[in-house]
Motif scaffolding. Structure first.
Motif, PDB file in Angstrom:
ATOM      1  N   ILE A   6       0.835  -1.205   0.000  1.00  0.00           N
ATOM      2  CA  ILE A   6       0.000   0.000   0.000  1.00  0.00           C
ATOM      3  C   ILE A   6       0.866   1.249   0.000  1.00  0.00           C
ATOM      4  N   ARG A   7       0.381   2.242  -0.722  1.00  0.00           N
ATOM      5  CA  ARG A   7       0.947   3.600  -0.721  1.00  0.00           C
ATOM      6  C   ARG A   7      -0.255   4.537  -0.710  1.00  0.00           C
ATOM      7  N   PHE A   8      -0.033   5.751  -0.301  1.00  0.00           N
ATOM      8  CA  PHE A   8      -1.101   6.747  -0.316  1.00  0.00           C
ATOM      9  C   PHE A   8      -0.662   7.886  -1.217  1.00  0.00           C
ATOM     10  N   ASP A   9      -1.334   8.033  -2.361  1.00  0.00           N
ATOM     11  CA  ASP A   9      -1.028   9.122  -3.283  1.00  0.00           C
ATOM     12  C   ASP A   9      -1.684  10.398  -2.776  1.00  0.00           C
ATOM     13  N   CYS A  10      -0.929  11.484  -2.796  1.00  0.00           N
ATOM     14  CA  CYS A  10      -1.456  12.807  -2.427  1.00  0.00           C
ATOM     15  C   CYS A  10      -1.274  13.723  -3.614  1.00  0.00           C
ATOM     16  N   GLN A  11      -2.360  14.279  -4.090  1.00  0.00           N
ATOM     17  CA  GLN A  11      -2.260  15.229  -5.191  1.00  0.00           C
ATOM     18  C   GLN A  11      -3.257  16.349  -4.960  1.00  0.00           C
ATOM     19  N   HIS A  12      -2.911  17.506  -5.482  1.00  0.00           N
ATOM     20  CA  HIS A  12      -3.857  18.614  -5.379  1.00  0.00           C
ATOM     21  C   HIS A  12      -4.915  18.461  -6.448  1.00  0.00           C
ATOM     22  N   ARG A  13      -6.140  18.742  -6.075  1.00  0.00           N
ATOM     23  CA  ARG A  13      -7.256  18.658  -7.003  1.00  0.00           C
ATOM     24  C   ARG A  13      -7.255  19.921  -7.857  1.00  0.00           C
ATOM     25  N   GLY A  14      -7.223  19.742  -9.152  1.00  0.00           N
ATOM     26  CA  GLY A  14      -7.238  20.898 -10.045  1.00  0.00           C
ATOM     27  C   GLY A  14      -5.975  21.728  -9.874  1.00  0.00           C
ATOM     28  N   ASP A  15      -6.077  22.990 -10.105  1.00  0.00           N
ATOM     29  CA  ASP A  15      -4.937  23.885 -10.044  1.00  0.00           C
ATOM     30  C   ASP A  15      -4.837  24.493  -8.652  1.00  0.00           C
ATOM     31  N   GLY A  16      -3.982  23.912  -7.827  1.00  0.00           N
ATOM     32  CA  GLY A  16      -3.798  24.429  -6.478  1.00  0.00           C
ATOM     33  C   GLY A  16      -4.968  24.181  -5.553  1.00  0.00           C
ATOM     34  N   GLY A  17      -5.813  23.253  -5.901  1.00  0.00           N
ATOM     35  CA  GLY A  17      -6.966  22.926  -5.061  1.00  0.00           C
ATOM     36  C   GLY A  17      -6.562  22.130  -3.835  1.00  0.00           C
ATOM     37  N   PRO A  18      -7.554  21.614  -3.111  1.00  0.00           N
ATOM     38  CA  PRO A  18      -7.266  20.871  -1.886  1.00  0.00           C
ATOM     39  C   PRO A  18      -6.528  19.557  -2.166  1.00  0.00           C
ATOM     40  N   LEU A  19      -5.878  19.056  -1.145  1.00  0.00           N
ATOM     41  CA  LEU A  19      -5.133  17.812  -1.238  1.00  0.00           C
ATOM     42  C   LEU A  19      -6.103  16.632  -1.256  1.00  0.00           C
ATOM     43  N   VAL A  20      -5.873  15.690  -2.172  1.00  0.00           N
ATOM     44  CA  VAL A  20      -6.707  14.504  -2.313  1.00  0.00           C
ATOM     45  C   VAL A  20      -5.838  13.276  -2.048  1.00  0.00           C
ATOM     46  N   ILE A  21      -6.337  12.354  -1.216  1.00  0.00           N
ATOM     47  CA  ILE A  21      -5.592  11.145  -0.867  1.00  0.00           C
ATOM     48  C   ILE A  21      -6.284   9.934  -1.476  1.00  0.00           C
ATOM     49  N   VAL A  22      -5.525   9.184  -2.288  1.00  0.00           N
ATOM     50  CA  VAL A  22      -6.042   7.955  -2.900  1.00  0.00           C
ATOM     51  C   VAL A  22      -5.114   6.798  -2.525  1.00  0.00           C
ATOM     52  N   PRO A  23      -5.639   5.787  -1.825  1.00  0.00           N
ATOM     53  CA  PRO A  23      -4.814   4.612  -1.565  1.00  0.00           C
ATOM     54  C   PRO A  23      -4.466   3.907  -2.875  1.00  0.00           C
ATOM     55  N   ARG A  24      -3.235   3.402  -2.957  1.00  0.00           N
ATOM     56  CA  ARG A  24      -2.755   2.663  -4.127  1.00  0.00           C
ATOM     57  C   ARG A  24      -2.363   1.273  -3.620  1.00  0.00           C
ATOM     58  N   ILE A  25      -3.030   0.251  -4.125  1.00  0.00           N
ATOM     59  CA  ILE A  25      -2.787  -1.117  -3.671  1.00  0.00           C
ATOM     60  C   ILE A  25      -2.091  -1.895  -4.789  1.00  0.00           C
ATOM     61  N   ASP A  26      -0.926  -2.422  -4.462  1.00  0.00           N
ATOM     62  CA  ASP A  26      -0.103  -3.147  -5.436  1.00  0.00           C
ATOM     63  C   ASP A  26       0.091  -2.322  -6.712  1.00  0.00           C
ATOM     64  N   GLY A  27       0.268  -1.022  -6.534  1.00  0.00           N
ATOM     65  CA  GLY A  27       0.570  -0.135  -7.651  1.00  0.00           C
ATOM     66  C   GLY A  27      -0.638   0.436  -8.373  1.00  0.00           C
ATOM     67  N   THR A  28      -1.845  -0.012  -8.042  1.00  0.00           N
ATOM     68  CA  THR A  28      -3.053   0.456  -8.734  1.00  0.00           C
ATOM     69  C   THR A  28      -3.906   1.293  -7.791  1.00  0.00           C
ATOM     70  N   PRO A  29      -4.345   2.477  -8.236  1.00  0.00           N
ATOM     71  CA  PRO A  29      -5.224   3.281  -7.374  1.00  0.00           C
ATOM     72  C   PRO A  29      -6.485   2.503  -6.995  1.00  0.00           C
ATOM     73  N   LEU A  30      -6.889   2.629  -5.738  1.00  0.00           N
ATOM     74  CA  LEU A  30      -8.093   1.948  -5.261  1.00  0.00           C
ATOM     75  C   LEU A  30      -9.315   2.366  -6.074  1.00  0.00           C
ATOM     76  N   THR A  31      -9.321   3.610  -6.566  1.00  0.00           N
ATOM     77  CA  THR A  31     -10.433   4.071  -7.409  1.00  0.00           C
ATOM     78  C   THR A  31     -10.569   3.177  -8.647  1.00  0.00           C
ATOM     79  N   GLU A  32      -9.441   2.807  -9.262  1.00  0.00           N
ATOM     80  CA  GLU A  32      -9.481   1.927 -10.450  1.00  0.00           C
ATOM     81  C   GLU A  32      -9.873   0.508 -10.072  1.00  0.00           C
ATOM     82  N   LEU A  33      -9.363   0.018  -8.939  1.00  0.00           N
ATOM     83  CA  LEU A  33      -9.698  -1.347  -8.516  1.00  0.00           C
ATOM     84  C   LEU A  33     -11.197  -1.506  -8.283  1.00  0.00           C
TER      85      LEU A  33
END
Length: 153
Positions: A6-33
């Protein structure tokens, strides 16, 4: 059972927007799984429904506690691991039971609380080595901390 990574990806939403956290399991974002699982199971609606959690929008408490199943403001025994793609976790959350022991952290018993009839028994369980999980949470906390400092500078 082998451990998942597991890893936790942190990215800003849009241009300088709030921080978004997506768990990544075995290299694939949980959203895709979960999208793949729901589409394959014929669930409607499915696909592009989920997004990461946005700590700024909801006071989950420390993310290290949240992802160990000890979030301050969640309802019931399950923890939101994803929110809606709109950014509001309560709109369309993916909930999981998070069980932590000295050796492992397990995510199982997934559910979509707005669609009680959906069956997620075949999704997961995901079992993580406790040391690797704690390292990923520490990296997440460090990243959140540095991002918080950036936005207030």
């Amino acid at each position: 059972m082998t451990s998942n990574d597991i890893r936790f990806d942190c990215q800003h939403r849009g241009d300088g927007g709030p921080l978004v956290i997506v768990p990544r399991i075995d290299g694939t974002p949980l959203t895709e799984l979960v999208d793949g699982f729901e589409i394959a199971a014929g669930m409607q609606p499915a696909g592009d429904a989920y997004g990461g959690l946005i700590p700024e929008f909801f006071r989950f408490g420390p993310m290290q506690d949240h992802f160990l199943g000890r979030s301050t403001n969640t309802m019931g025994p399950k923890t939101p691991v994803l929110g809606c793609e709109c950014g509001e976790w309560g709109c369309w959350p993916l909930m999981a039971r998070i069980t932590a022991t000295a050796d492992f952290v397990t995510w199982d018993a997934f559910e979509q609380p707005h669609r009680k009839a959906r069956d997620y028994v075949a999704f997961g369980p995901f079992q993580f080595d406790r040391h690797q999980y704690d390292d990923a949470l520490q990296a997440l906390s460090a990243e959140i901390g540095s991002n918080v400092d950036d936005t207030r500078a």
